[in-house]
Design a protein around this motif. Structure first.
Motif, PDB file in Angstrom:
ATOM      1  N   ASN B 107       0.792  -1.234   0.000  1.00 26.67           N
ATOM      2  CA  ASN B 107       0.000   0.000   0.000  1.00 26.67           C
ATOM      3  C   ASN B 107       0.826   1.286   0.000  1.00 26.67           C
ATOM      4  OD1 ASN B 107      -2.546  -0.761  -0.598  1.00 26.67           O
ATOM      5  ND2 ASN B 107      -3.183  -1.106   1.534  1.00 26.67           N
ATOM      6  N   SER B 108       2.139   1.187   0.201  1.00 25.49           N
ATOM      7  CA  SER B 108       2.976   2.357  -0.029  1.00 25.49           C
ATOM      8  C   SER B 108       3.426   2.402  -1.486  1.00 25.49           C
ATOM      9  CB  SER B 108       4.217   2.325   0.875  1.00 25.49           C
ATOM     10  OG  SER B 108       3.838   2.471   2.215  1.00 25.49           O
ATOM     11  N   MET B 109       3.425   1.254  -2.131  1.00 27.25           N
ATOM     12  CA  MET B 109       3.935   1.151  -3.494  1.00 27.25           C
ATOM     13  C   MET B 109       2.868   1.416  -4.554  1.00 27.25           C
ATOM     14  SD  MET B 109       7.138   0.325  -3.663  1.00 27.25           S
ATOM     15  CE  MET B 109       7.628   1.255  -2.232  1.00 27.25           C
ATOM     16  N   LEU B 110       1.642   0.969  -4.276  1.00 21.32           N
ATOM     17  CA  LEU B 110       0.581   1.091  -5.292  1.00 21.32           C
ATOM     18  C   LEU B 110       0.326   2.542  -5.700  1.00 21.32           C
ATOM     19  CD1 LEU B 110      -1.892  -1.679  -4.094  1.00 21.32           C
ATOM     20  CD2 LEU B 110      -0.399  -1.718  -6.097  1.00 21.32           C
ATOM     21  N   PRO B 111       0.321   3.497  -4.766  1.00 20.46           N
ATOM     22  CA  PRO B 111       0.121   4.888  -5.206  1.00 20.46           C
ATOM     23  C   PRO B 111       1.266   5.359  -6.115  1.00 20.46           C
ATOM     24  CG  PRO B 111      -0.258   4.679  -2.854  1.00 20.46           C
ATOM     25  CD  PRO B 111       0.336   3.394  -3.292  1.00 20.46           C
ATOM     26  N   LEU B 112       2.478   4.849  -5.877  1.00 22.15           N
ATOM     27  CA  LEU B 112       3.609   5.233  -6.736  1.00 22.15           C
ATOM     28  C   LEU B 112       3.388   4.682  -8.150  1.00 22.15           C
ATOM     29  CD1 LEU B 112       6.519   4.522  -4.201  1.00 22.15           C
ATOM     30  CD2 LEU B 112       5.640   6.757  -4.873  1.00 22.15           C
ATOM     31  N   ALA B 113       2.967   3.416  -8.226  1.00 20.76           N
ATOM     32  CA  ALA B 113       2.718   2.816  -9.537  1.00 20.76           C
ATOM     33  C   ALA B 113       1.594   3.556 -10.258  1.00 20.76           C
ATOM     34  CB  ALA B 113       2.360   1.332  -9.366  1.00 20.76           C
ATOM     35  N   LEU B 114       0.540   3.877  -9.521  1.00 18.07           N
ATOM     36  CA  LEU B 114      -0.597   4.573 -10.128  1.00 18.07           C
ATOM     37  C   LEU B 114      -0.190   5.967 -10.602  1.00 18.07           C
ATOM     38  CD1 LEU B 114      -3.693   4.572 -10.686  1.00 18.07           C
ATOM     39  CD2 LEU B 114      -3.969   5.650  -8.454  1.00 18.07           C
ATOM     40  N   ALA B 115       0.609   6.660  -9.777  1.00 13.90           N
ATOM     41  CA  ALA B 115       1.063   8.006 -10.127  1.00 13.90           C
ATOM     42  C   ALA B 115       1.863   7.980 -11.430  1.00 13.90           C
ATOM     43  CB  ALA B 115       1.898   8.591  -8.991  1.00 13.90           C
ATOM     44  N   ALA B 116       2.738   6.994 -11.561  1.00 13.47           N
ATOM     45  CA  ALA B 116       3.538   6.882 -12.787  1.00 13.47           C
ATOM     46  C   ALA B 116       2.623   6.673 -13.987  1.00 13.47           C
ATOM     47  CB  ALA B 116       4.529   5.728 -12.659  1.00 13.47           C
ATOM     48  N   ARG B 117       1.674   5.778 -13.848  1.00  9.26           N
ATOM     49  CA  ARG B 117       0.771   5.464 -14.968  1.00  9.26           C
ATOM     50  C   ARG B 117      -0.131   6.632 -15.331  1.00  9.26           C
ATOM     51  NH1 ARG B 117      -0.582  -0.756 -15.117  1.00  9.26           N
ATOM     52  NH2 ARG B 117      -2.088   0.008 -16.623  1.00  9.26           N
ATOM     53  N   MET B 118      -0.569   7.390 -14.322  1.00  7.38           N
ATOM     54  CA  MET B 118      -1.509   8.481 -14.601  1.00  7.38           C
ATOM     55  C   MET B 118      -0.810   9.824 -14.822  1.00  7.38           C
ATOM     56  SD  MET B 118      -4.840   7.722 -12.176  1.00  7.38           S
ATOM     57  CE  MET B 118      -5.836   8.950 -13.050  1.00  7.38           C
ATOM     58  N   GLY B 119       0.503   9.863 -14.560  1.00 10.52           N
ATOM     59  CA  GLY B 119       1.225  11.114 -14.744  1.00 10.52           C
ATOM     60  C   GLY B 119       0.842  12.186 -13.735  1.00 10.52           C
ATOM     61  N   ILE B 120       0.541  11.767 -12.502  1.00 16.43           N
ATOM     62  CA  ILE B 120       0.245  12.734 -11.440  1.00 16.43           C
ATOM     63  C   ILE B 120       1.270  12.555 -10.319  1.00 16.43           C
ATOM     64  CG2 ILE B 120      -2.241  12.906 -11.922  1.00 16.43           C
ATOM     65  CD1 ILE B 120      -2.772  10.941  -9.660  1.00 16.43           C
ATOM     66  N   PRO B 121       1.457  13.572  -9.466  1.00 14.93           N
ATOM     67  CA  PRO B 121       2.416  13.416  -8.371  1.00 14.93           C
ATOM     68  C   PRO B 121       1.857  12.618  -7.189  1.00 14.93           C
ATOM     69  CG  PRO B 121       1.574  15.679  -8.454  1.00 14.93           C
ATOM     70  CD  PRO B 121       0.904  14.935  -9.556  1.00 14.93           C
ATOM     71  N   VAL B 122       2.775  12.216  -6.320  1.00 20.91           N
ATOM     72  CA  VAL B 122       2.414  11.573  -5.051  1.00 20.91           C
ATOM     73  C   VAL B 122       2.746  12.561  -3.937  1.00 20.91           C
ATOM     74  CG1 VAL B 122       2.959   9.677  -3.479  1.00 20.91           C
ATOM     75  CG2 VAL B 122       2.904   9.283  -5.947  1.00 20.91           C
ATOM     76  N   VAL B 123       1.890  12.625  -2.915  1.00 20.83           N
ATOM     77  CA  VAL B 123       2.187  13.502  -1.777  1.00 20.83           C
ATOM     78  C   VAL B 123       2.805  12.667  -0.652  1.00 20.83           C
ATOM     79  CG1 VAL B 123       1.285  15.266  -0.228  1.00 20.83           C
ATOM     80  CG2 VAL B 123       0.161  14.855  -2.423  1.00 20.83           C
ATOM     81  N   ASP B 124       3.821  13.227  -0.004  1.00 21.65           N
ATOM     82  CA  ASP B 124       4.561  12.512   1.040  1.00 21.65           C
ATOM     83  C   ASP B 124       3.817  12.598   2.370  1.00 21.65           C
ATOM     84  OD1 ASP B 124       6.365  11.135   2.489  1.00 21.65           O
ATOM     85  OD2 ASP B 124       8.072  12.461   2.098  1.00 21.65           O
ATOM     86  N   VAL B 125       2.736  11.816   2.475  1.00 16.58           N
ATOM     87  CA  VAL B 125       1.861  11.868   3.638  1.00 16.58           C
ATOM     88  C   VAL B 125       1.055  10.572   3.655  1.00 16.58           C
ATOM     89  CG1 VAL B 125      -0.042  12.964   2.353  1.00 16.58           C
ATOM     90  CG2 VAL B 125       0.129  13.355   4.802  1.00 16.58           C
ATOM     91  N   ASP B 126       0.624  10.143   4.818  1.00 19.01           N
ATOM     92  CA  ASP B 126      -0.383   9.070   4.860  1.00 19.01           C
ATOM     93  C   ASP B 126      -1.318   9.312   6.038  1.00 19.01           C
ATOM     94  OD1 ASP B 126       0.681   7.977   7.184  1.00 19.01           O
ATOM     95  OD2 ASP B 126       1.052   6.005   6.350  1.00 19.01           O
ATOM     96  N   GLY B 127      -2.227   8.355   6.297  1.00 20.49           N
ATOM     97  CA  GLY B 127      -3.224   8.564   7.335  1.00 20.49           C
ATOM     98  C   GLY B 127      -3.032   7.652   8.536  1.00 20.49           C
ATOM     99  N   MET B 128      -1.889   6.953   8.607  1.00 17.46           N
ATOM    100  CA  MET B 128      -1.687   6.046   9.737  1.00 17.46           C
ATOM    101  C   MET B 128      -0.274   6.140  10.321  1.00 17.46           C
ATOM    102  SD  MET B 128      -3.694   2.582   8.506  1.00 17.46           S
ATOM    103  CE  MET B 128      -5.109   2.654   7.393  1.00 17.46           C
TER     104      MET B 128
END
Lengths: 364, 364
Positions: B107-128
């Motif tokens: 679950n830390s990796m999937l947003p990175l993979a999605l960001a690469a595919r969608m061309g959007i940034p990732v924010v350095d934050v989480d909720g836990m």
């Protein structure tokens, strides 16, 4: 086009419960909801299928869940409106009319109540011509109409909008949501065009329900046999008369499943009948004879009043007449039998039309 | 703002699995997915929370379900995009960035993979600042942020868009849908504004993960003790060293639940440690001593390599070091303890901060 008032509601409720073959919800609750809605919001317009424009959006409104739960958790009416508004906003198009998805004490009445509250007409059509337990079990499915986008709403205010790859997945995902939401939910499902209704619907179902209810009501007044009058209306057959000696019923996987056992009376003395159900009655057989099997209709009627008895209301000692009614021809196709025939419900019998079974050997 | 490439991915995967406290998914699958996405679509932009406009729409992407299922049913990447597109269209607003909802191998990796595919940034934050099993268990919930509208998507193409009255109902309904969809799904959940992140997020979580992974990697190269190096990074404590003598694990109600038992080695000889988990490790205790309890972090590390071991990968005979790390202060509030403390998981102990438990009596 015609107007539905209080007397029509009373008659439709009885006929719908009969065609609901034990399921489709409690007719008393359904009737009260429809009557109350008419009282508050005025009478309802009933449209014939041919009066609906081909491109009009028509959305059935139905309760999903186990009837055993529904009788304890009647819908407020707000859930149905919330589901409709949600679907309308998702589709970006106004809903032209609603309709029942199945015949049933509750599910024939809820669209009437909703129509009164929303000020839209009801179309005289459904997708079963009876009731069935699962939501892919409609004639629209046989013709490839998608059940989704579909909205499920509970009485607490939770909603879920489903888009699925096929209607069997809709059933699975909606059923598990319904169980989690407390065992019953209101749905806005199978959004369709007028064209879909004309191609795949079962027409004049509310008309038939009303005629059935009226026949039973007038028979009582005229000292005629209400069951004979109902059978004339629906081209049905008396299959058995008996006294309930056992009911085995459990609420499982979101359904009311079980078997009711009847000890024969009158000319059926000495025989024992078992009626198996999953929300609806699906199989009626004695030790020796298969009497009627899904998709043909099996209704349990009170021997005195002729009024239909739902699976959750069958009680020890009640004297009943079990009747069989041929299903709509759409169900007697190969895909129809595959979708709702005895094998789907794990009954190890082949489908034989009720009129043939009757010829083979119902006792005179 | 900085760029995340392959080395960063390798390090983050290890650190995320450690903070994932046994859950959050398999780090190997997560790492491969992120590396492959970078290879195909290019490197990823990582934003600091303060770089996100207050009104920007940020949506976490996460896998939901039992890790025991996730390792057999890796997401294709399409589900996550389908969930995002669906939510974007429902909200009628473009998604500015994504982020992890929790720390975890997957679950830390999937947003990175999605960001690469969608061309959007990732924010350095989480909720836990760690991983937790249920979806209301985020710092955003403590501040009243709604989990819905939320989209669940499975690998077959089914989606469900939920709107619920509170986040506990989101958890219940989404969990049952996830079970029905096969035990794991991709979600687009907790749609938030930049302001929400600034108010309620746990900042710099990917930075900490990367530092942890790097510390373990460099320790190996420098013949240092990787576990000591990791503990320095995270202000953590060694709690126990032992050999796995029993793992009792079942997949139940959509979770991997169970207990791992360790026989003490070195200075812990003669003691037996039990680590209880529900996807994540939640309680570590011996016969005599409570060592660490949720919401503080309990990580099981391989005694040789220092690499984190997930609950589904714990094997009989493995030599492990169990470490404890203080949780984010947001969890140590009254509502935090009520939401994720030991009582919520039916453990009959009071929450005591790990640093106090350590003072009381870890063997030297």
């Amino acid at each position: 086009m015609r107007i539905i008032g209080k007397q029509e509601i009373e008659d439709i409720a009885v006929g719908a419960a009969l065609l609901g073959t034990g399921g489709g919800g409690d007719p008393y609750i359904g009737k009260l909801m429809a009557l109350q809605a008419i009282e508050e919001y005025g009478e309802i317009t009933l449209l014939d299928v041919d009066e609906v424009p081909d491109d009009a959006l028509v959305v059935p409104s139905a309760m999903m869940g186990a009837p055993t739960v529904m009788i304890e958790k009647a819908p407020s009416g707000e859930e149905a409106i919330s589901a409709f508004k949600n679907l309308e906003s998702y589709l970006g198009k106004e809903i032209y009319a609603t309709m029942p998805i199945e015949a049933g004490g509750l599910n024939s009445m809820l669209p009437l109540a909703l129509a009164a509250r929303m000020g839209i007409p009801v179309v005289d059509v459904d997708g079963m011509g009876r009731a069935f337990p699962e939501l892919q079990m409609v004639t629209f499915y046989l013709d490839g109409v998608s059940a989704t986008p579909m909205v499920i709403a509970d009485e607490k205010g939770n909603t879920s909008l489903l888009s699925t790859i096929n209607n069997v997945w809709t059933e699975r995902i909606a059923r598990s949501a319904t169980i989690e939401m407390g065992g019953s939910t209101m749905t806005a499902i199978y959004p369709m065009t007028g064209k879909n209704l004309k191609d795949s619907g079962i027409r004049n179902i509310l008309k038939l329900e009303e005629e059935l209810g009226k026949a039973i009501r007038l028979a009582k007044r005229n000292n005629a046999d209400p069951i004979k009058e109902a059978l004339k209306c629906a081209d049905g057959f008396e299959l058995f008369r008996g006294k309930v000696i056992d009911v085995n019923r459990k609420t499982e996987s979101g359904f009311a499943k079980g078997v009711a056992t009847f000890e024969g009376i009158n000319q059926y003395k000495g025989e024992t009948l078992e009626v198996r159900f999953q929300n609806e009655h699906l199989l009626a057989q004695t030790d020796q004879r298969l009497l009627c099997v899904t998709p043909d209709l099996i209704a349990v009627l009170d021997a005195e009043t002729g009024l239909p008895v739902t699976t959750e209301a069958i009680r020890y000692g009640a004297r009943c007449v079990i009747v069989g009614i041929p299903c709509d021809p759409k169900w007697r196709t190969e895909k129809g039998i595959e979708t709702v025939g005895p094998k789907y419900f794990n009954y190890d019998v082949d489908y034989v039309p009720v009129e043939e079974l009757v010829k083979k050997g119902v006792k005179a």
